[in-house]
Write a protein that holds these residues in place. Sequence first.
Motif, short mmCIF file in Angstrom:
data_model
loop_
_atom_site.label_atom_id
_atom_site.label_comp_id
_atom_site.label_asym_id
_atom_site.label_seq_id
_atom_site.Cartn_x
_atom_site.Cartn_y
_atom_site.Cartn_z
N VAL A 184 0.84 -1.20 0.00
CA VAL A 184 0.00 0.00 0.00
C VAL A 184 0.88 1.25 0.00
N ARG A 185 2.05 1.14 -0.60
CA ARG A 185 2.97 2.28 -0.63
C ARG A 185 2.41 3.45 -1.44
N GLY A 244 5.41 7.31 2.75
CA GLY A 244 4.79 8.59 3.09
C GLY A 244 3.56 8.89 2.27
N ARG A 245 3.34 8.16 1.19
CA ARG A 245 2.15 8.33 0.36
C ARG A 245 0.99 7.46 0.85
N LEU A 282 5.22 -4.52 9.35
CA LEU A 282 5.16 -3.35 8.48
C LEU A 282 6.58 -2.99 8.04
N VAL A 283 6.75 -2.81 6.74
CA VAL A 283 8.08 -2.57 6.17
C VAL A 283 8.01 -1.33 5.29
N GLY A 284 8.92 -0.40 5.51
CA GLY A 284 8.97 0.79 4.67
C GLY A 284 9.17 2.05 5.46
N GLU A 285 8.36 3.08 5.15
CA GLU A 285 8.47 4.39 5.78
C GLU A 285 7.20 4.71 6.56
N ALA A 286 7.31 5.69 7.47
CA ALA A 286 6.14 6.16 8.20
C ALA A 286 5.10 6.71 7.22
N THR A 287 3.84 6.47 7.51
CA THR A 287 2.76 6.87 6.61
C THR A 287 2.40 8.34 6.78
N GLY A 288 1.41 8.79 5.98
CA GLY A 288 1.09 10.22 5.92
C GLY A 288 0.45 10.81 7.16
#
Length: 423
Positions: A165-166, A224-225, A245-251
Amino acid sequence: MSRSLVLLLAGLLSPVSLLAADPPREVAGRIAATIENEYFDPAAGTRIAGELRRASDNGAFDRLQDPRELATALSDRLRPLDRHFVVRWSSPGTEPPGPQRGPVRDPATSNFGIRRVQLLPGNIGYLELGYFADIDFDDPAAPARVAIDAALQLLAHADAVVVDVRDNGGGSPAMVGYLASAFVAPGAKIYNTFRWREGGASEAPGYEHPAPRTTVPLYVLTSGRTGSAAEAFAYTLGNAGRAVLVGEATGGAANPGRPFDVGGGFSVFVSTGSPVSPITGRNWEGSGVQPQVEVEAAEALVRAQELALARLVADGGGDQGASWVLEALRSRAPAPDPATVQVLAGEYGTLRIEALSDGLQLRQGRRPPQRLRALDAPGLFYFESDPARRLRFDRGADGVPMALELVWPEGEVVRHVRGQAAD
């Protein structure tokens, strides 16, 4: 050139600036009133409206005669107070506000948000969602549910699942709850509830997925998107301990709502509800959802694959192919140098190894060429299109290969001696 023609051309070149837009203070006042009347928290709505009115009365927007620029400035003023706030303008009578930001006119034309369903090397299932489509739970054949069920069925035998869901800005809580139910036990107490001005609601689906996979390793990719309903999906499964959860902090846009028409072509999206997790007792508004494994968004898929394969190998749930794919993903071996490339290139019976500017590829007759990537062991390569297959060069004492061997994880080895194939 006549004066009338000049005016006509000027109007064509600058259509917006010549429109008789409403005065900025009037627009700001109507937006403030809408926020005061509709925001889910009456006290906060009154406070936000008051701040907007004061800024407008002090002339913050007076110079903005272009309605598009005014909409942008109002959005920028409001968004720090709630990430869902957005003011939009369209020529009056051409595009009335839809039920949500960026409405999808016909969800079927975008496959109900399902962008990609794929089986990755090592038997890792991959599902990419561009948005969360709405599900009508009163319809047993709801198209969005049928579509997501079909996607999940394609991954039913995957040893692990990655949900991406990036690039997902949100959508319907109905799909959030239903998709989450495909990975948790029936009746799980994990779903967000929503606080409205009057009453509330739950993100629990109208009916749950009929065959949930409660133990399959699950990974959710974020960036972030990632916003709104997509954040809810990650937040719910992450806090339930069901997904990594893998990636960056969300919006950080938690509060759902809808756009309200305020006249003059302007609309404002106002949050009419706020979610609360039964696990944390709060939500992610402003702060975003924090991943357990932080990596740049562009690297999140490979990192999730590594995590999934490493777990399968450690648990004994994957075959030799999974181990080989993991080694390929982790390999940091450089491409062979030009001299080595020239030594390895050549004919090997019916196969030909071809030199590229940055490596090697295998060609067999009229079949498409297959790119080779180096592994850490000298002379050992994997196929870029299938990391569970390997190619090994058998080199003599002088370093010149005598043969190449194609190797499969099941133990099969096919040897091709160097030299032109006999006619």
